[in-house]
Design an enzyme around this catalytic site. Structure first.
Site, PDB file in Angstrom:
ATOM      1  N   ASP A 259     -79.732  -3.152   6.601  1.00 30.12           N
ATOM      2  CA  ASP A 259     -80.084  -1.983   5.424  1.00 30.12           C
ATOM      3  C   ASP A 259     -79.589  -0.661   6.446  1.00 30.12           C
ATOM      4  OD1 ASP A 259     -81.350  -0.841   3.286  1.00 30.12           O
ATOM      5  OD2 ASP A 259     -82.529   0.099   4.619  1.00 30.12           O
ATOM      6  N   GLU A 303     -74.865  -2.823   5.248  1.00 26.68           N
ATOM      7  CA  GLU A 303     -74.567  -1.656   4.333  1.00 26.68           C
ATOM      8  C   GLU A 303     -74.271  -0.387   5.013  1.00 26.68           C
ATOM      9  OE1 GLU A 303     -77.473   0.823   1.072  1.00 26.68           O
ATOM     10  OE2 GLU A 303     -78.373   0.327   3.190  1.00 26.68           O
TER      11      GLU A 303
END
Length: 559
Positions: A259, A303
């Site tokens: 993330d 990401e």
């Protein structure tokens, strides 16, 4: 004929030389956390590698792939009746995802991405309070082990969301850090008063303030005040995060979705620079090297929410196996919405050339239509089921690892705020009283269509779920669709999208009719020749005398 190439990059070089290159035209997007995304600018275009001359000698650069399914555990399936999805619920539904047998009515996905499973005070889990435990609302470590074992029995990989950029303000590290200036964990976070810097800078993940007050001091929280950023300049923080990664690989996970990967050092708007990117990449290379000590083939997908390939490519150099291809997701949605191919392959083929160069030919693209930070595909397409079918067919016939967000395969709708794009998975028409149905959030979408549920679509051969299942089965059964490189196969009709997928041993032609009108497509008389239909989404499709008859909104695969 498609050349067989000796040099590992020559396939992509040959492919680039075979078509006219035009500038990329991606739109910017924004995440749930308000992240500003840079569109590709003229300078970045100049930084892309030039297309070299054709090389007639070399090896087709295959890109082995598998289909992943993204699961928000809270919304998926409830095994104990408390209204909250859990790990045992996923285990119960593994046969829906992949029963480990050929054929049947399972979806056929080959991997799972679990959104955060660590303890957290928030419903979404992206603010962690304990990196070594499982959220008790989702189950126990034993439940997790059982899920991993059962998934692996079916040949499925399982990756977990790893959130290391920030913690929760309720994490003991932060509580201690905020408690006094001389606490052991004080330097684990960034405090303006300790660093003697101006706390007025704007967040690189949005337009709001990046600094937040606590006990008279100000800490850095790029996404919001409940998520204080860790200080990766501190060796102790880096060592702890490597220890955490190794721990979860040792529990049986096959890798990670990372993330906010670009925000390790890109905290403020003023941080945006090649130097900051280099620091981010250096950290992830350090992390990758540490994970290799436990599992050399761990799959790591990051990401890096940028539509620019120049921004993503550096992370593919000895750090990530994949970076999510946000630009391609936008492009697929635009293509099916406009019903025009728009030079589809021309616009992203150079991206692959750059990715291959940075990764020494080792990258695998991570392709998708939408995820938990974006409005759902069906909502982006204004409920148009034909467009949704075409988007799925394109996604699942392109190279890389396709990621399917749970509920996408049955056409669930959802628009921000975030809770409404993460609503409970719909298993049956009478969802509120059915076994396993999660109820933690009252659904605000999908109430106007009794067919938007698994039960209604499972045995309907014309359903969106059946299309997903069928095309995934094509993909797993044809090496060229699963692992092959891609070559443009242009036709004169802008409402038709076509391309060749090829491995060293086979090649297939994929043709999509993007429009509401029937199409007649004449195949090229040049090599390679395609003479038979392997698969089709509409039984009325046919091939006669070198001409394909395509019904509206249909796809065929030819050999």
């Amino acid at each position: 004929m498609i050349p067989i190439l000796k040099d590992k990059f020559a396939w992509k070089k040959w492919m680039s030389a075979s078509i006219l290159i035009c500038s990329l035209c991606f739109t910017a997007a924004c995440s749930e956390k308000g992240d500003n995304r840079d569109s590709t600018d003229a300078q970045e275009q100049a930084d892309l590698p030039a297309s070299p001359a054709s090389d007639s000698t070399a090896v087709i650069d295959e890109q082995p792939g598998r289909v992943y399914y993204e699961i928000f555990v809270r919304s998926f399936y409830d095994s104990d009746g408390d209204g909250i999805g859990d790990l045992n619920g996923i285990t119960e539904k593994l046969d829906y995802l992949n029963d480990g047998k050929p054929g049947g009515d399972d979806l056929g996905v080959e991997g799972i991405w679990l959104m955060p499973i660590n303890p957290s005070p928030s419903y979404h889990g992206y603010d962690v309070t304990d990196y070594y435990e499982v959220n008790p609302e989702y189950g126990t470590m034993e439940d997790l082990q059982h899920l991993l074992e059962e998934a692996h029995k079916r040949g499925m990989k399982v990756i977990m969301d790893l959130v290391v950029n920030h913690t929760s303000t309720e994490h003991p590290w932060f509580v201690e850090s905020a408690s006094s200036l001389d606490n052991t964990h004080r330097a684990w976070y960034k405090w303006e008063e300790d660093l003697n810097i101006d706390p007025s800078g704007l967040s690189a993940a949005g337009s709001g303030p990046a600094w937040h007050e606590k006990n008279g001091n100000h800490y850095l929280g790029t996404f919001w005040s409940g998520m204080p950023d860790l200080n990766f300049d501190l060796e102790a923080v880096r060592e702890e995060m490597k220890k955490i990664g190794k721990f979860w690989l040792e529990q049986g996970f096959d890798g990670f979705r990372l993330d906010a990967a670009k925000h390790i050092y890109e905290d403020l708007q003023s941080d945006r620079s090649p130097e900051t990117t280099a620091k981010n990449v250096a950290w992830w290379q350090e992390f990758r090297a540490a994970m290799n000590e436990v599992k050399e083939d761990a799959y790591i997908v990051g990401e890096v929410w940028e539509n620019s390939p120049v921004s993503i490519a550096p992370y593919l150099e000895n750090a990530f196996d994949s970076g999510f291809n946000f630009g391609l997701a936008d492009q697929i949605i635009r293509t099916v919405s406009s019903e025009q191919n728009g030079g589809f392959l021309i616009q992203w083929n150079r991206n692959y050339e750059l990715f291959a160069e940075k990764s020494q030919g080792q990258f695998v693209d991570a392709i998708f239509l939408a995820n938990h930070d974006q409005n759902r595909v069906m909502s982006q397409l204004s409920g148009n089921k034909d467009h949704a079918r075409m988007a799925a067919a394109i996604l699942l016939t392109l190279p890389g690892n396709p990621f399917i967000y749970y509920g996408e395969e049955i056409g669930m709708k959802g628009s921000k705020p975030d809770e409404e794009i993460r609503e409970p998975m719909l298993w049956s028409k009478n969802s509120s009283g059915s076994k396993g149905q999660t109820t933690w959030e009252q659904a605000k979408h999908n109430q106007d269509d009794d067919a938007v549920n698994v039960e209604a679509q499972l045995t309907d051969p014309s359903s969106l779920l059946s299309l997903y299942r069928n095309v995934i089965e094509w993909r797993t059964g044809i090496a060229a669709l699963r692992d092959g490189a891609v070559e443009d196969y242009s036709v004169e009709d802008d409402q038709v999208l076509s391309y060749i997928r090829a491995t060293a041993s086979e090649q297939v032609l994929v043709v999509h009719n993007l429009s509401s009108e029937a199409k007649e497509v004449s195949l090229s008389e040049k090599e390679p020749h395609f003479s038979a239909i392997l698969h089709q989404t509409d039984d009325q499709a046919s091939l006669q005398n070198g001409t394909i008859s395509l019904p509206p909104y249909s796809t065929v695969v030819l050999k």
